[in-house]
Design an enzyme around this catalytic site. Structure first.
Site, PDB file in Angstrom:
ATOM      1  N   TYR A 121       0.841  -1.194   0.000  1.00 39.67           N
ATOM      2  CA  TYR A 121       0.000   0.000   0.000  1.00 39.67           C
ATOM      3  C   TYR A 121       0.879   1.248   0.000  1.00 39.67           C
ATOM      4  CZ  TYR A 121      -3.755   3.226   1.098  1.00 39.67           C
ATOM      5  OH  TYR A 121      -4.672   4.246   1.027  1.00 39.67           O
ATOM      6  N   GLN A 183     -10.903   0.133   1.639  1.00 38.92           N
ATOM      7  CA  GLN A 183     -11.376  -0.725   0.547  1.00 38.92           C
ATOM      8  C   GLN A 183     -10.218  -1.400  -0.179  1.00 38.92           C
ATOM      9  OE1 GLN A 183     -11.826   2.566   0.760  1.00 38.92           O
ATOM     10  NE2 GLN A 183     -11.680   3.615  -1.219  1.00 38.92           N
ATOM     11  N   ASN A 206      -3.442   6.047   6.354  1.00 38.56           N
ATOM     12  CA  ASN A 206      -4.139   6.815   7.384  1.00 38.56           C
ATOM     13  C   ASN A 206      -4.765   5.878   8.421  1.00 38.56           C
ATOM     14  OD1 ASN A 206      -6.505   5.770   6.252  1.00 38.56           O
ATOM     15  ND2 ASN A 206      -6.949   7.631   5.101  1.00 38.56           N
ATOM     16  N   SER A 229       4.469   9.772  12.337  1.00 41.61           N
ATOM     17  CA  SER A 229       5.929   9.778  12.347  1.00 41.61           C
ATOM     18  C   SER A 229       6.484  10.361  13.641  1.00 41.61           C
ATOM     19  CB  SER A 229       6.445  10.577  11.158  1.00 41.61           C
ATOM     20  OG  SER A 229       7.838  10.463  11.043  1.00 41.61           O
ATOM     21  N   GLN A 251      10.010  16.027  10.431  1.00 40.97           N
ATOM     22  CA  GLN A 251       9.012  15.025  10.796  1.00 40.97           C
ATOM     23  C   GLN A 251       7.691  15.657  11.202  1.00 40.97           C
ATOM     24  OE1 GLN A 251       9.783  11.647  10.169  1.00 40.97           O
ATOM     25  NE2 GLN A 251      11.295  12.980   9.216  1.00 40.97           N
ATOM     26  N   GLU A 319      10.807   6.055  16.661  1.00 37.71           N
ATOM     27  CA  GLU A 319      10.902   5.561  15.287  1.00 37.71           C
ATOM     28  C   GLU A 319      12.251   5.954  14.684  1.00 37.71           C
ATOM     29  OE1 GLU A 319       8.476   6.041  11.044  1.00 37.71           O
ATOM     30  OE2 GLU A 319       8.225   7.513  12.649  1.00 37.71           O
ATOM     31  N   HIS A 320      12.572   7.237  14.727  1.00 35.53           N
ATOM     32  CA  HIS A 320      13.853   7.749  14.229  1.00 35.53           C
ATOM     33  C   HIS A 320      14.616   8.378  15.386  1.00 35.53           C
ATOM     34  CE1 HIS A 320      10.882   8.376  10.859  1.00 35.53           C
ATOM     35  NE2 HIS A 320      11.804   7.684  10.209  1.00 35.53           N
ATOM     36  N   ASP A 353      15.315   8.345   4.759  1.00 33.21           N
ATOM     37  CA  ASP A 353      13.989   8.333   4.136  1.00 33.21           C
ATOM     38  C   ASP A 353      14.065   8.061   2.645  1.00 33.21           C
ATOM     39  OD1 ASP A 353      12.248   8.647   6.205  1.00 33.21           O
ATOM     40  OD2 ASP A 353      11.882  10.783   5.878  1.00 33.21           O
TER      41      ASP A 353
END
Length: 426
Positions: A121, A183, A206, A229, A251, A319-320, A353
């Protein structure tokens, strides 16, 4: 940004963004309808939420060719080089399995088998994310996945952004669908008349995408439930305030729920960073988003010692994590919980990134305590193999039977004994 003196009882963890009951109800309705109605439901939801009516979801080869022809050649070269870097890094993660010889010609083994089909995705809507294409597709290709499917929401003109199509083209991906949201997750998990189901779904989205991935887990595998993030920066007096502020905002501009934290042992640096963040915010095109993020989840903590600061980082499990200290590499070795670590002044988070080669799909909400970023292992299965010769079986059958009876499982004991050991045949 608010500045606070760090104490050992301060929790840096933010509340989990798990969605609400109304959002979950919407997601469950979408999943149920796509499962039973297939393409018709996907088409209806795409019109309702994306504002586009699509007769054919699949991206045509003509659309791909046109995107490549119209794409800036310098940017094309940049994407190709980034893809090469990502592939080089991920090739080092490949496993080959092993075979463990035993006595009497017996053996144990582990086979590494790539997944057959995965759905990737790619977020869309107001922005294009070709980097997400590279980061999701390349580990799957390195793992040996045969069928790689890409989905992303179409824009109002019924197309995917050229940058996304070009990134997919660079990697040889042709099965792409112009659908997004819950969906798309439902279509990948259950299949429709147009889209065959997959074995695993990866990629960020999202809150509706995140909730849908959580709901279909078990029907298919997923990579993780990624939240907004996060960046944490560990710095001392050797760091530059303007650079730290820029990295924090890199971020914060992602999402109003993004998290940006500085932990420093230098009070004067803390004050300068707070001033710089405010100055740079006024110049940022996505100021509205970044300002809300800074006001909600932006903070500066002043620690007494570098050891206390590192302990706080490990508690946060960001995360970072950027480390800008005099002994950055040494300090990095003391960090046990972070999705990705960026060492030194010239390794700002966007380097990872886009270009360096490491993966930017990373665990959030402190899940770096137990989770890893997307990698080749996410696209394989490990299958154990047992081969006992007759002699090895005979030596071990009594032991296995005794252990089975210890657990009260007579059928297990009889299954191993049925080969002849009790009959005196061996």
């Amino acid at each position: 940004m608010q500045i606070t003196t760090l104490t050992d009882d301060i929790s840096l963890k933010r509340p989990l963004e798990g969605g609400n009951e109304q959002q979950l109800a919407v997601v469950r309705e979408v999943l149920a309808n796509v499962k039973t109605q297939g393409d018709a439901a996907v088409r209806a939801y795409s019109e309702k939420w994306d504002g586009v009516m699509l007769n054919d979801f699949r991206v045509s080869q003509q659309e791909i060719d046109e995107a490549v022809a119209n794409f800036d050649k310098t940017l094309l070269a940049d994407l190709i080089e980034a893809a090469d870097n990502i592939r080089l890094y991920h090739k080092e993660q490949r496993r080959t399995g092993y075979k463990l010889p035993l006595e009497n010609d017996s053996y144990l083994a582990q086979r590494i088998i790539p997944l057959e089909a995965v759905g990737l995705y790619v977020p869309g809507g107001s922005a294009a994310y070709p980097s997400s294409v590279l980061m999701n597709v390349i580990p799957a290709q390195v793992a040996g996945v045969k069928r790689i499917v890409l989905t992303s929401p179409a824009s109002k003109d019924g197309k995917l952004p050229d940058a996304v199509l070009v990134a997919a083209s660079i990697l040889g991906i042709s099965e792409m669908y112009k659908i997004g949201g819950a969906q798309a997750i439902a279509a990948l998990a259950y299949g429709t008349e147009t889209i065959a189901s997959v074995d695993k779904i990866t990629g960020p989205g999202n809150i509706y995408v995140a909730l849908a991935k959580r709901e279909v887990f078990g029907e298919v595998a997923i990579d993780m439930i990624a939240g907004p993030s996060e960046i944490a920066i560990l710095a001392d007096e050797t760091a530059y305030a303007d650079e730290i502020a820029a990295d924090l905002l890199s971020q914060a501009e992602h999402d109003v729920l993004a998290c940006a934290i500085l932990i420093t042992i230098c009070e004067s640096l803390a004050e300068k960073v707070a001033e710089e963040v405010e100055r740079q915010l006024a110049l940022l095109p996505r100021e509205s988003i970044a300002r809300q993020a800074i006001e909600r989840f932006g903070h500066i903590y002043i620690a007494e010692t570098i050891e206390q600061a590192i302990a706080a980082v490990n508690s946060l499990a960001p995360e970072h994590l950027e480390i800008m200290t005099a002994n950055a590499e040494e300090d990095a070795q003391k960090v046990t919980h972070a999705g990705a670590i960026f060492i030194g002044r010239y390794s700002s988070e966007p380097v990872g990134d886009y270009f360096a080669g490491t993966n930017h799909v990373l665990p959030t909400n402190s899940t770096a305590r137990f989770a890893s970023g997307l990698n080749v292992d996410d696209f394989i299965k490990r299958t154990s193999v047992v081969y006992y010769s007759e002699k090895t079986w005979a030596q071990n059958a009594p032991k296995i039977a005794r252990l089975a009876r210890l657990e009260g499982l007579e059928g297990h004991a009889r299954a191993v004994e049925a080969r002849g050991w009790k009959k005196g045949e061996v």
